[in-house]
Design a protein around this motif. Structure first.
Motif, PDB file in Angstrom:
ATOM      1  N   LEU A   1      54.212   4.048  55.155  1.00 52.48           N
ATOM      2  CA  LEU A   1      53.631   5.040  53.968  1.00 52.48           C
ATOM      3  C   LEU A   1      54.217   4.514  52.512  1.00 52.48           C
ATOM      4  O   LEU A   1      55.235   4.053  52.392  1.00 52.48           O
ATOM      5  CB  LEU A   1      53.989   6.442  54.185  1.00 52.48           C
ATOM      6  CG  LEU A   1      53.641   7.198  55.571  1.00 52.48           C
ATOM      7  CD1 LEU A   1      54.091   8.643  55.561  1.00 52.48           C
ATOM      8  CD2 LEU A   1      52.010   6.928  55.695  1.00 52.48           C
ATOM      9  N   ARG A   2      53.304   4.444  51.625  1.00 55.40           N
ATOM     10  CA  ARG A   2      53.630   4.435  50.412  1.00 55.40           C
ATOM     11  C   ARG A   2      54.268   5.822  49.702  1.00 55.40           C
ATOM     12  O   ARG A   2      54.104   6.585  50.495  1.00 55.40           O
ATOM     13  CB  ARG A   2      52.113   4.138  49.666  1.00 55.40           C
ATOM     14  CG  ARG A   2      51.566   2.755  49.954  1.00 55.40           C
ATOM     15  CD  ARG A   2      52.330   1.749  49.395  1.00 55.40           C
ATOM     16  NE  ARG A   2      51.521   0.300  49.618  1.00 55.40           N
ATOM     17  CZ  ARG A   2      52.298  -0.692  49.816  1.00 55.40           C
ATOM     18  NH1 ARG A   2      53.731  -0.771  49.566  1.00 55.40           N
ATOM     19  NH2 ARG A   2      51.507  -1.817  50.138  1.00 55.40           N
ATOM     20  N   PRO A   3      54.959   5.614  48.529  1.00 53.69           N
ATOM     21  CA  PRO A   3      55.209   6.940  47.965  1.00 53.69           C
ATOM     22  C   PRO A   3      54.268   7.824  47.396  1.00 53.69           C
ATOM     23  O   PRO A   3      53.041   7.335  47.267  1.00 53.69           O
ATOM     24  CB  PRO A   3      56.050   6.432  46.835  1.00 53.69           C
ATOM     25  CG  PRO A   3      56.482   4.937  47.069  1.00 53.69           C
ATOM     26  CD  PRO A   3      55.293   4.389  47.880  1.00 53.69           C
ATOM     27  N   ARG A   4      54.326   9.110  47.646  1.00 56.66           N
ATOM     28  CA  ARG A   4      53.304   9.925  47.346  1.00 56.66           C
ATOM     29  C   ARG A   4      53.069  10.147  45.756  1.00 56.66           C
ATOM     30  O   ARG A   4      53.826   9.575  45.274  1.00 56.66           O
ATOM     31  CB  ARG A   4      53.593  11.532  47.888  1.00 56.66           C
ATOM     32  CG  ARG A   4      54.961  12.005  47.089  1.00 56.66           C
ATOM     33  CD  ARG A   4      55.225  13.379  47.687  1.00 56.66           C
ATOM     34  NE  ARG A   4      56.712  13.628  47.577  1.00 56.66           N
ATOM     35  CZ  ARG A   4      57.116  14.399  46.789  1.00 56.66           C
ATOM     36  NH1 ARG A   4      56.233  15.134  45.782  1.00 56.66           N
ATOM     37  NH2 ARG A   4      58.641  15.032  46.704  1.00 56.66           N
ATOM     38  N   TYR A   5      51.924  10.200  45.357  1.00 50.90           N
ATOM     39  CA  TYR A   5      51.296  10.069  43.980  1.00 50.90           C
ATOM     40  C   TYR A   5      50.444  11.290  43.911  1.00 50.90           C
ATOM     41  O   TYR A   5      49.553  11.275  44.390  1.00 50.90           O
ATOM     42  CB  TYR A   5      50.541   8.660  44.073  1.00 50.90           C
ATOM     43  CG  TYR A   5      50.529   8.439  42.559  1.00 50.90           C
ATOM     44  CD1 TYR A   5      51.092   7.470  41.947  1.00 50.90           C
ATOM     45  CD2 TYR A   5      49.741   9.084  41.552  1.00 50.90           C
ATOM     46  CE1 TYR A   5      51.010   6.961  40.651  1.00 50.90           C
ATOM     47  CE2 TYR A   5      49.618   8.476  40.372  1.00 50.90           C
ATOM     48  CZ  TYR A   5      50.384   7.345  39.588  1.00 50.90           C
ATOM     49  OH  TYR A   5      50.239   6.949  38.519  1.00 50.90           O
ATOM     50  N   SER A   6      50.918  12.127  42.800  1.00 55.28           N
ATOM     51  CA  SER A   6      50.195  13.358  42.315  1.00 55.28           C
ATOM     52  C   SER A   6      49.247  13.126  41.420  1.00 55.28           C
ATOM     53  O   SER A   6      49.292  12.398  40.373  1.00 55.28           O
ATOM     54  CB  SER A   6      50.936  14.239  42.189  1.00 55.28           C
ATOM     55  OG  SER A   6      51.917  14.818  43.443  1.00 55.28           O
ATOM     56  N   PRO A   7      48.120  14.015  41.499  1.00 58.74           N
ATOM     57  CA  PRO A   7      47.216  14.065  40.276  1.00 58.74           C
ATOM     58  C   PRO A   7      47.991  14.602  39.181  1.00 58.74           C
ATOM     59  O   PRO A   7      48.815  15.423  39.078  1.00 58.74           O
ATOM     60  CB  PRO A   7      46.283  15.351  40.705  1.00 58.74           C
ATOM     61  CG  PRO A   7      46.202  15.129  42.124  1.00 58.74           C
ATOM     62  CD  PRO A   7      47.662  14.747  42.619  1.00 58.74           C
ATOM     63  N   GLY A   8      47.577  14.188  37.824  1.00 58.78           N
ATOM     64  CA  GLY A   8      48.404  14.424  36.674  1.00 58.78           C
ATOM     65  C   GLY A   8      49.327  13.335  36.179  1.00 58.78           C
ATOM     66  O   GLY A   8      49.702  13.427  34.958  1.00 58.78           O
ATOM     67  N   PHE A   9      49.625  12.539  37.064  1.00 50.96           N
ATOM     68  CA  PHE A   9      50.534  11.247  36.939  1.00 50.96           C
ATOM     69  C   PHE A   9      49.730  10.035  36.356  1.00 50.96           C
ATOM     70  O   PHE A   9      48.734   9.758  36.946  1.00 50.96           O
ATOM     71  CB  PHE A   9      51.522  10.961  37.936  1.00 50.96           C
ATOM     72  CG  PHE A   9      52.388  11.879  38.182  1.00 50.96           C
ATOM     73  CD1 PHE A   9      53.884  11.786  37.555  1.00 50.96           C
ATOM     74  CD2 PHE A   9      52.280  13.233  38.962  1.00 50.96           C
ATOM     75  CE1 PHE A   9      54.855  12.857  37.708  1.00 50.96           C
ATOM     76  CE2 PHE A   9      53.360  14.078  39.083  1.00 50.96           C
ATOM     77  CZ  PHE A   9      54.530  14.185  38.568  1.00 50.96           C
ATOM     78  N   GLY A  10      50.311   9.184  35.691  1.00 48.43           N
ATOM     79  CA  GLY A  10      49.854   8.008  35.196  1.00 48.43           C
ATOM     80  C   GLY A  10      48.229   8.312  34.700  1.00 48.43           C
ATOM     81  O   GLY A  10      47.964   9.221  33.897  1.00 48.43           O
ATOM     82  N   ASP A  11      47.495   7.402  35.305  1.00 46.81           N
ATOM     83  CA  ASP A  11      45.882   7.650  34.830  1.00 46.81           C
ATOM     84  C   ASP A  11      44.942   8.602  35.841  1.00 46.81           C
ATOM     85  O   ASP A  11      43.873   8.326  35.744  1.00 46.81           O
ATOM     86  CB  ASP A  11      45.337   6.231  34.329  1.00 46.81           C
ATOM     87  CG  ASP A  11      45.325   5.274  35.878  1.00 46.81           C
ATOM     88  OD1 ASP A  11      45.750   5.912  36.786  1.00 46.81           O
ATOM     89  OD2 ASP A  11      44.666   4.367  35.436  1.00 46.81           O
ATOM     90  N   VAL A  12      45.852   9.194  36.846  1.00 47.44           N
ATOM     91  CA  VAL A  12      45.045  10.049  37.595  1.00 47.44           C
ATOM     92  C   VAL A  12      44.726  11.257  36.948  1.00 47.44           C
ATOM     93  O   VAL A  12      45.801  12.047  36.813  1.00 47.44           O
ATOM     94  CB  VAL A  12      45.882   9.996  39.012  1.00 47.44           C
ATOM     95  CG1 VAL A  12      44.785  10.976  39.788  1.00 47.44           C
ATOM     96  CG2 VAL A  12      46.177   8.689  39.531  1.00 47.44           C
TER      97      VAL A  12
END
Length: 200
Positions: free
Chosen positions: A147-158
């Protein structure tokens, strides 16, 4: 996964409260230590950890376009996170509404303790998400995946607008009693949504 399985991390609690990464025994102010311990006890008692998730085949297209579940999202940062992934999990997790009520009640009585309770809530939802990802990782490892690290909406350009996709695909309101306001903020407050990429 029950709340009893989630061990408090005081260094993270103090970080969320605005301290350096200190451990419980390193905080010199006895009152702060007492507040932290009381906050952990109250939040631990109030929280009802729940989650919902779904796994979808993933398409990584030109122009940083990401396809899943008949949806299309453009994000350079998420594309980097999902590099070489063949599938993606969408998941949502919450500590439940009782935590918010507990913090709101305390803010009228003892604002200092309410700050510690906010920090304890942030610490516990992150710990719960970490344990949940470990659970998914164990399942995927049996199939030769990681698995990749989790990535949440609102971070970076998401953008936060992606929250609407989570609520649609995971039926968050039905399954977790989560709501999304006009500012795309979730209620209960101590809740998380995230992508988790799956790769060989």
């Amino acid at each position: 996964m029950s709340r009893e399985q989630i061990e408090p991390d005081y260094s993270e609690l103090f970080r969320y409260a605005g301290f350096a990464r200190q451990k419980l025994g390193e905080v010199t102010d006895e009152q702060m230590t007492t507040l932290a311990q009381a906050a952990v006890a109250d939040i631990s008692e109030a929280m009802n950890c729940r989650s919902v998730y779904a796994k979808f085949p993933l398409e990584l297209l030109e122009g940083d376009r990401i396809g899943f579940a008949d949806k299309l999202l453009s994000s350079h940062h998420l594309m980097l996170n999902l590099h070489d992934c063949h599938s993606v999990y969408l998941f949502a997790a919450t500590l439940g509404p009782a935590v918010d009520k507990c913090i709101q009640k305390e803010s009228r009585i003892n604002p200092a303790k309410a700050v510690m309770m906010q920090a304890a809530g942030a610490m516990f939802i992150e710990k719960y998400c970490d344990l949940f990802i470990q659970f998914l990782g164990q399942q995927e490892a049996e199939q030769g995946n990681s698995l990749r690290p989790r990535y949440s909406p609102g971070f970076g350009d998401v953008p936060l607008t992606v929250q609407k996709t989570f609520f649609e695909l995971l039926e968050c309101q039905k399954n977790l009693a989560l709501t999304l306001n006009d500012s795309l903020i979730m209620s209960p407050e101590k809740s998380v949504t995230a992508f988790v990429g799956v790769y060989k």
